[in-house]
Design a protein around this motif. Structure first.
Motif, PDB file in Angstrom:
ATOM      1  N   GLY A  32       0.894  -1.272  -0.355  1.00  0.00           N
ATOM      2  CA  GLY A  32      -0.503  -0.263   0.407  1.00  0.00           C
ATOM      3  C   GLY A  32       1.343   1.102  -0.158  1.00  0.00           C
ATOM      4  N   GLY A  33       1.890   1.499  -0.392  1.00  0.00           N
ATOM      5  CA  GLY A  33       2.952   2.103  -0.995  1.00  0.00           C
ATOM      6  C   GLY A  33       3.788   2.237   0.353  1.00  0.00           C
ATOM      7  N   LEU A  34       3.809   1.796   1.698  1.00  0.00           N
ATOM      8  CA  LEU A  34       4.157   1.891   2.857  1.00  0.00           C
ATOM      9  C   LEU A  34       5.292   0.923   2.903  1.00  0.00           C
ATOM     10  N   PHE A  35       6.237   1.388   4.206  1.00  0.00           N
ATOM     11  CA  PHE A  35       7.089   0.435   4.520  1.00  0.00           C
ATOM     12  C   PHE A  35       6.876  -0.693   5.876  1.00  0.00           C
ATOM     13  N   TRP A  36       6.871  -1.811   6.393  1.00  0.00           N
ATOM     14  CA  TRP A  36       5.896  -2.145   7.113  1.00  0.00           C
ATOM     15  C   TRP A  36       7.166  -2.889   8.230  1.00  0.00           C
ATOM     16  N   GLU A  37       7.842  -2.108   9.019  1.00  0.00           N
ATOM     17  CA  GLU A  37       8.962  -2.752   9.909  1.00  0.00           C
ATOM     18  C   GLU A  37       8.684  -3.800  10.198  1.00  0.00           C
ATOM     19  N   ASN A 104     -11.340   7.417  -9.881  1.00  0.00           N
ATOM     20  CA  ASN A 104     -10.275   7.059  -9.056  1.00  0.00           C
ATOM     21  C   ASN A 104     -10.268   4.925  -9.207  1.00  0.00           C
ATOM     22  N   VAL A 105      -9.176   4.740  -7.925  1.00  0.00           N
ATOM     23  CA  VAL A 105      -9.326   3.672  -8.142  1.00  0.00           C
ATOM     24  C   VAL A 105      -9.632   3.279  -6.663  1.00  0.00           C
ATOM     25  N   ALA A 106     -10.026   1.981  -6.773  1.00  0.00           N
ATOM     26  CA  ALA A 106     -10.721   0.978  -5.734  1.00  0.00           C
ATOM     27  C   ALA A 106     -10.107   0.395  -4.730  1.00  0.00           C
ATOM     28  N   VAL A 107      -8.922  -0.501  -4.410  1.00  0.00           N
ATOM     29  CA  VAL A 107      -8.113  -1.766  -4.317  1.00  0.00           C
ATOM     30  C   VAL A 107      -8.532  -2.370  -3.505  1.00  0.00           C
ATOM     31  N   GLN A 108      -8.370  -3.969  -2.773  1.00  0.00           N
ATOM     32  CA  GLN A 108      -8.935  -4.352  -1.546  1.00  0.00           C
ATOM     33  C   GLN A 108      -7.626  -5.703  -1.874  1.00  0.00           C
ATOM     34  N   PHE A 109      -7.114  -5.940  -0.782  1.00  0.00           N
ATOM     35  CA  PHE A 109      -5.875  -7.044  -0.758  1.00  0.00           C
ATOM     36  C   PHE A 109      -6.499  -8.267   0.083  1.00  0.00           C
ATOM     37  N   VAL A 110      -5.651  -8.913   0.196  1.00  0.00           N
ATOM     38  CA  VAL A 110      -5.963 -10.644   0.411  1.00  0.00           C
ATOM     39  C   VAL A 110      -5.182 -10.528   1.699  1.00  0.00           C
ATOM     40  N   ALA A 111      -5.401 -11.656   2.973  1.00  0.00           N
ATOM     41  CA  ALA A 111      -3.794 -10.979   3.608  1.00  0.00           C
ATOM     42  C   ALA A 111      -3.770 -11.484   4.733  1.00  0.00           C
ATOM     43  N   THR A 112      -2.632 -12.387   5.773  1.00  0.00           N
ATOM     44  CA  THR A 112      -3.189 -12.714   6.842  1.00  0.00           C
ATOM     45  C   THR A 112      -2.567 -11.419   7.969  1.00  0.00           C
ATOM     46  N   ARG A 113      -1.656 -10.956   7.665  1.00  0.00           N
ATOM     47  CA  ARG A 113      -0.783  -9.744   7.847  1.00  0.00           C
ATOM     48  C   ARG A 113      -0.363  -9.047   6.989  1.00  0.00           C
ATOM     49  N   PRO A 114      -0.106  -7.745   7.419  1.00  0.00           N
ATOM     50  CA  PRO A 114       0.025  -6.959   8.079  1.00  0.00           C
ATOM     51  C   PRO A 114      -1.631  -6.653   8.482  1.00  0.00           C
ATOM     52  N   LYS A 115      -1.154  -5.680  10.117  1.00  0.00           N
ATOM     53  CA  LYS A 115      -2.668  -5.493  10.276  1.00  0.00           C
ATOM     54  C   LYS A 115      -3.107  -4.234   9.830  1.00  0.00           C
ATOM     55  N   PHE A 116      -3.694  -3.868   8.688  1.00  0.00           N
ATOM     56  CA  PHE A 116      -4.480  -3.109   7.709  1.00  0.00           C
ATOM     57  C   PHE A 116      -4.939  -2.031   8.504  1.00  0.00           C
ATOM     58  N   GLY A 117      -5.338  -1.682   9.313  1.00  0.00           N
ATOM     59  CA  GLY A 117      -6.276  -1.035  10.057  1.00  0.00           C
ATOM     60  C   GLY A 117      -5.679   0.697   9.858  1.00  0.00           C
ATOM     61  N   PRO A 118      -4.577   0.164  11.242  1.00  0.00           N
ATOM     62  CA  PRO A 118      -4.191   1.590  12.040  1.00  0.00           C
ATOM     63  C   PRO A 118      -3.316   2.395  10.896  1.00  0.00           C
ATOM     64  N   ARG A 119      -2.813   1.987   9.987  1.00  0.00           N
ATOM     65  CA  ARG A 119      -2.521   2.869   8.906  1.00  0.00           C
ATOM     66  C   ARG A 119      -3.040   3.050   7.385  1.00  0.00           C
ATOM     67  N   ARG A 120      -4.293   2.529   7.256  1.00  0.00           N
ATOM     68  CA  ARG A 120      -5.200   2.452   6.672  1.00  0.00           C
ATOM     69  C   ARG A 120      -5.008   4.315   5.486  1.00  0.00           C
ATOM     70  N   GLU A 121      -5.303   5.167   6.213  1.00  0.00           N
ATOM     71  CA  GLU A 121      -4.935   6.995   5.856  1.00  0.00           C
ATOM     72  C   GLU A 121      -3.950   7.246   5.778  1.00  0.00           C
ATOM     73  N   GLU A 122      -2.908   6.521   6.254  1.00  0.00           N
ATOM     74  CA  GLU A 122      -1.594   6.899   5.527  1.00  0.00           C
ATOM     75  C   GLU A 122      -1.386   6.054   4.351  1.00  0.00           C
ATOM     76  N   VAL A 137      -8.358   1.923  -0.404  1.00  0.00           N
ATOM     77  CA  VAL A 137      -8.081   0.867  -0.408  1.00  0.00           C
ATOM     78  C   VAL A 137      -8.476  -0.593   1.489  1.00  0.00           C
ATOM     79  N   THR A 138      -8.867  -1.275   1.105  1.00  0.00           N
ATOM     80  CA  THR A 138      -9.372  -1.978   1.763  1.00  0.00           C
ATOM     81  C   THR A 138      -8.809  -3.074   2.215  1.00  0.00           C
ATOM     82  N   ALA A 139      -8.872  -4.381   3.192  1.00  0.00           N
ATOM     83  CA  ALA A 139      -7.943  -5.526   3.389  1.00  0.00           C
ATOM     84  C   ALA A 139      -8.964  -6.029   3.646  1.00  0.00           C
TER      85      ALA A 139
END
Length: 165
Positions: A32-37, A104-122, A137-139
């Protein structure tokens, strides 16, 4: 009196799938354009960001100008390791150069991790800035089913709306 020509929007679909990188060749996770440490990264020619890649692919599909492989394929060494955000921005530029504007563009990804909700807006902010258009973006998970449920990789599907200028 002349009749106004109706501008019809066009829709496109993008799909991207990446397996997790092997433990022998670890990579950082870009999603989602973000680095996940601290998260295991995905294998791929570029950074392996399936969200950004699916969004770019949906834009190409909507404009009818090929796909991700057409523009950024593995035969293009200059895109090795490229950021998904960079590819998305370039896809948006190519789509606009072909005579379209992005709705517009709408994306949904399917994964067991990472927990996306806290970084959705970012994520949405970073991707929207890259495309110059709204991206949501939804997960979800696959409830333990399939390769995503077994934690072997991440998939993403996107839809895009463009209209001729």
């Amino acid at each position: 009196m002349s009749e106004a020509k109706m501008i019809l929007p066009r829709t496109g679909i993008g799909l991207d799938v990446h397996a997790y990188a092997s433990n022998d060749l670890p990579r950082p996770l870009w999603l989602g354009g973000l680095f996940w440490e601290g998260e295991r990264g995905l294998a791929g020619h570029s950074d392996g960001d399936p969200v950004a890649h699916a969004a770019a692919d949906a834009l190409f599909s909507a404009a009818g100008i090929g796909d991700l492989g057409t523009h950024f394929g593995t035969d293009r060494p200059e895109f090795a390791g490229a950021s998904g955000v960079t590819l998305l921005a370039e896809a948006a530029r190519i789509v606009r150069a072909a005579g379209f504007e992005i709705g517009n563009v709408a994306v949904q990804f399917v994964a067991t991790r990472p927990k996306f909700g806290p970084r959705r807006e970012e994520s949405q902010r970073v991707l929207s800035e890259a495309a110059g258009a709204p991206i949501s973006v939804t997960a979800t998970t696959s409830d333990g089913l399939g390769f995503t449920g077994r934690g072997e990789g991440i998939s993403a599907v996107a839809t895009a709306l463009v209209y001729p200028r």
